[in-house]
Scaffold this active site. Sequence first.
Site, PDB file in Angstrom:
ATOM      1  CE  LYS A 121     -13.898  -6.794 -70.699  1.00 39.01           C
ATOM      2  NZ  LYS A 121     -14.997  -5.821 -70.592  1.00 39.01           N
ATOM      3  CG  ASP A 174     -14.268  -9.593 -66.711  1.00 35.64           C
ATOM      4  OD1 ASP A 174     -14.186  -9.871 -65.510  1.00 35.64           O
ATOM      5  OD2 ASP A 174     -14.521  -8.441 -67.126  1.00 35.64           O
TER       6      ASP A 174
END
Length: 265
Positions: free
Chosen positions: A8, A132
């Site tokens: 990401k 995350d």
Amino acid sequence: MVVFPNAKINIGLSILSKRDDGYHNLESCFYPIPFCDVLEILPSYQLSFTSTGIPIPGNADSNLCLKAYQLLQNDFDIPPVQIHLHKIIPIGAGLGGGSADATFTLKALNQMFKLNLTDDHLEKYASQLGSDCPFFVKNKPVIAKGTGNIFEPIDFNISGMYLQLIYPDLHISTKQAYAGVVPKDNNQNLMADLSKKISDWKTNIKNDFEKSVFYQFQEVEEVKESLYNHGALYASMTGSGSAVFGIFDKEVASLANCAWKGQLP
């Protein structure tokens, strides 16, 4: 079973305040990109973990993929597996590769052994592995808040744009990245800024780690400048670095140290 844990990028990253637990509150857009590791999980008589590709520092026994297995094994009677990770996403680059590997392990085991865990359940397990990690359960763009563990789904995409990701072969520790960072309240509306033209992002959408990292590692700043010089509409370091991405409206030749390039789906 073979799955492909993806990286990401952070589009904007504001460090808002330091928490009592020593962590920091932040705000950022997490955006998945199709730059992937390869993860294979097979039934086995004995639990094992092996890896190829980019060397993974530390003891293999402490790898997050094994920790993900152990989390589920504590609650479910799942048999041993053989886990093999082919590591392609650079480590310590701000791309979330290790978090993706761990979360994809949870998702794969859930599917292999028909545990019937919902996304909400998977996110709770993932949150025990890293702030995350839960992002990679749904794997869709979000505004992340808190320590990067509170997600606000957003209707946002940059599909069709071309992305070039540069990794200057630097592992930047969290301690190094936070050196010199002064948390500050952010009155800007990240979602409103993201709705503007990408060429306008340069003015308002910042990564607060850049000032500290660029001061310590001038070559990272030079990568960002190079992306703009080659026509990027927007360029930024992702996470706490050292990877830097550029978003283009057309395909361009690969820059030096290009780790991945392609059109976003």
